[in-house]
Design a protein around this motif. Structure first.
Motif, PDB file in Angstrom:
ATOM      1  N   MET A   1     -59.203  34.790 -36.402  1.00 53.45           N
ATOM      2  CA  MET A   1     -59.924  34.585 -37.664  1.00 53.45           C
ATOM      3  C   MET A   1     -58.988  34.852 -38.836  1.00 53.45           C
ATOM      4  O   MET A   1     -58.540  35.971 -39.046  1.00 53.45           O
ATOM      5  N   LEU A   2     -58.720  33.807 -39.609  1.00 57.79           N
ATOM      6  CA  LEU A   2     -57.703  33.871 -40.658  1.00 57.79           C
ATOM      7  C   LEU A   2     -58.335  33.871 -42.051  1.00 57.79           C
ATOM      8  O   LEU A   2     -59.388  33.264 -42.261  1.00 57.79           O
ATOM      9  N   PHE A   3     -57.665  34.535 -42.999  1.00 58.07           N
ATOM     10  CA  PHE A   3     -58.083  34.529 -44.393  1.00 58.07           C
ATOM     11  C   PHE A   3     -56.976  33.851 -45.191  1.00 58.07           C
ATOM     12  O   PHE A   3     -55.874  34.382 -45.291  1.00 58.07           O
ATOM     13  N   ASP A   4     -57.254  32.681 -45.756  1.00 57.92           N
ATOM     14  CA  ASP A   4     -56.302  32.016 -46.651  1.00 57.92           C
ATOM     15  C   ASP A   4     -56.539  32.587 -48.048  1.00 57.92           C
ATOM     16  O   ASP A   4     -57.535  32.268 -48.685  1.00 57.92           O
ATOM     17  N   SER A   5     -55.610  33.436 -48.502  1.00 51.89           N
ATOM     18  CA  SER A   5     -55.851  34.184 -49.749  1.00 51.89           C
ATOM     19  C   SER A   5     -55.575  33.371 -51.008  1.00 51.89           C
ATOM     20  O   SER A   5     -55.745  33.891 -52.117  1.00 51.89           O
ATOM     21  N   HIS A   6     -55.162  32.094 -50.848  1.00 48.85           N
ATOM     22  CA  HIS A   6     -54.863  31.297 -52.049  1.00 48.85           C
ATOM     23  C   HIS A   6     -54.816  29.812 -51.695  1.00 48.85           C
ATOM     24  O   HIS A   6     -53.869  29.347 -51.067  1.00 48.85           O
ATOM     25  N   SER A  28     -60.639  25.528 -37.381  1.00 49.17           N
ATOM     26  CA  SER A  28     -59.369  26.002 -36.811  1.00 49.17           C
ATOM     27  C   SER A  28     -59.218  27.513 -36.951  1.00 49.17           C
ATOM     28  O   SER A  28     -58.146  28.052 -36.684  1.00 49.17           O
ATOM     29  N   GLY A  29     -60.273  28.200 -37.386  1.00 54.50           N
ATOM     30  CA  GLY A  29     -60.238  29.665 -37.388  1.00 54.50           C
ATOM     31  C   GLY A  29     -60.074  30.322 -38.746  1.00 54.50           C
ATOM     32  O   GLY A  29     -59.982  31.547 -38.844  1.00 54.50           O
ATOM     33  N   VAL A  30     -60.026  29.519 -39.814  1.00 54.33           N
ATOM     34  CA  VAL A  30     -59.939  30.097 -41.158  1.00 54.33           C
ATOM     35  C   VAL A  30     -61.370  30.431 -41.593  1.00 54.33           C
ATOM     36  O   VAL A  30     -62.153  29.540 -41.905  1.00 54.33           O
ATOM     37  N   ALA A 220     -56.035  24.929 -43.160  1.00 48.67           N
ATOM     38  CA  ALA A 220     -55.855  25.068 -41.709  1.00 48.67           C
ATOM     39  C   ALA A 220     -54.414  25.453 -41.359  1.00 48.67           C
ATOM     40  O   ALA A 220     -54.152  26.058 -40.318  1.00 48.67           O
ATOM     41  N   HIS A 221     -53.465  25.116 -42.263  1.00 51.67           N
ATOM     42  CA  HIS A 221     -52.052  25.392 -41.984  1.00 51.67           C
ATOM     43  C   HIS A 221     -51.648  26.844 -42.215  1.00 51.67           C
ATOM     44  O   HIS A 221     -50.497  27.195 -41.983  1.00 51.67           O
ATOM     45  N   VAL A 222     -52.572  27.671 -42.668  1.00 49.76           N
ATOM     46  CA  VAL A 222     -52.219  29.075 -42.902  1.00 49.76           C
ATOM     47  C   VAL A 222     -51.786  29.749 -41.594  1.00 49.76           C
ATOM     48  O   VAL A 222     -51.067  30.744 -41.596  1.00 49.76           O
ATOM     49  N   ARG A 223     -52.173  29.165 -40.477  1.00 46.14           N
ATOM     50  CA  ARG A 223     -51.794  29.761 -39.187  1.00 46.14           C
ATOM     51  C   ARG A 223     -50.279  29.757 -38.969  1.00 46.14           C
ATOM     52  O   ARG A 223     -49.756  30.633 -38.278  1.00 46.14           O
ATOM     53  N   TYR A 224     -49.577  28.804 -39.568  1.00 41.34           N
ATOM     54  CA  TYR A 224     -48.118  28.767 -39.390  1.00 41.34           C
ATOM     55  C   TYR A 224     -47.439  29.923 -40.127  1.00 41.34           C
ATOM     56  O   TYR A 224     -46.403  30.418 -39.698  1.00 41.34           O
ATOM     57  N   VAL A 225     -48.047  30.337 -41.215  1.00 45.17           N
ATOM     58  CA  VAL A 225     -47.539  31.517 -41.939  1.00 45.17           C
ATOM     59  C   VAL A 225     -47.793  32.770 -41.092  1.00 45.17           C
ATOM     60  O   VAL A 225     -46.913  33.622 -40.936  1.00 45.17           O
TER      61      VAL A 225
END
Ligand code: NI
Length: 255
Positions: A1-6, A28-30, A220-225
């Motif tokens: 479970m991801l948090f995209d902060s921006h 995708s889990g965000v 969805a791409h925050v997972r790469y970070v």
């Protein structure tokens, strides 16, 4: 479970498929997205998105690029918007001496005014700092902004600067450039900042991480970070996702 902060999902770059982009992120889990405003219109749009999607939150504020368009009446409107339930921060605000789209004295004036607004409302801030490291740090200290919360978005400074911010109580958010080939400086930043002060972001539609560099970015791409930070820190992807989400929820006061 991801948090995209921006993420700027209100951007016109998403006009053709915004709902699909947001759904793709969630699937995708965000599970949390912070969408800051950049000017008055996008602050309104950010609030609308947050009121439409349960898992989205907004910040309101005027980016340094648009400082020249700000006046007291608009600041009053920002203040009224900031009181809405899904608005969790003032941002993005700061200084940009790279593009200088607004004169520097106006950038500084309205940066201070918005920091004062955040203090008055007891809200944290989301900071944009491009080639203005010294002035941003000096003003944040003078305005006592660390008391109500400072998040350095898309951090691009040195590890030493990151260390100073952590010492003052700030959070550091890492974006797609950490995945680029020439990211040595940013990797040092990630090594320096303790896990309980890190956040991750996309800054969509900008700063697309490898392997999608050059294309439009999306949440969805925050997972790469997160994957890259896991690699640098010697942690699992899940550990990074969990801790950065925990930090962001605490920072933005989200249940
Ligand atoms: Ni931004």
């Amino acid at each position: 479970m991801l948090f995209d902060s921006h993420a700027h999902l209100d951007s016109s770059k998403f006009n053709q498929d915004r709902d699909a982009v947001i759904k793709r992120a969630y699937d995708s889990g965000v599970k949390w997205i912070m969408n800051p405003g950049a000017d008055y219109e996008s602050s309104i749009d950010a609030v609308k998105l947050a009121e439409t999607y349960d898992f989205m939150y907004a910040a309101v504020g005027i980016h340094p690029h648009d400082a020249k368009s700000l006046d007291d009446m608009m600041l009053g409107l920002i203040k009224a918007m900031a009181r809405k339930r899904k608005v969790k921060a003032i941002g993005e605000i700061g200084l940009d001496y790279h593009y200088d789209f607004s004169p520097r004295d106006e950038q500084v004036y309205w940066f201070r005014k918005q920091l004062q607004l955040a203090k008055e409302l007891r809200m944290p801030v989301i900071i944009h700092d491009r080639e203005a490291n010294n002035d941003v740090m000096k003003i944040l200290k003078e305005e006592n902004s660390f008391e109500t919360g400072v998040l350095m978005h898309c951090f691009s400074g040195s590890a030493e600067l990151a260390r100073q911010y952590v010492k003052l109580g700030a959070y550091i958010s890492i974006a797609g450039p950490v995945t680029f080939k020439n990211s040595r400086k940013l990797i040092e930043v990630v090594e320096t900042v303790p896990m309980d002060r890190l956040m991750i972001e996309t800054d969509s539609p900008y700063l697309t991480p490898t392997p999608f560099r050059g294309k439009r970015n999306e949440s969805a791409h925050v997972r790469y970070v997160a994957e890259k930070i896991a690699e640098i820190k010697g942690l699992t992807f899940e550990e990074v996702a969990e801790q950065t989400a925990k930090n962001a929820k605490k920072y933005f006061n989200i249940e």
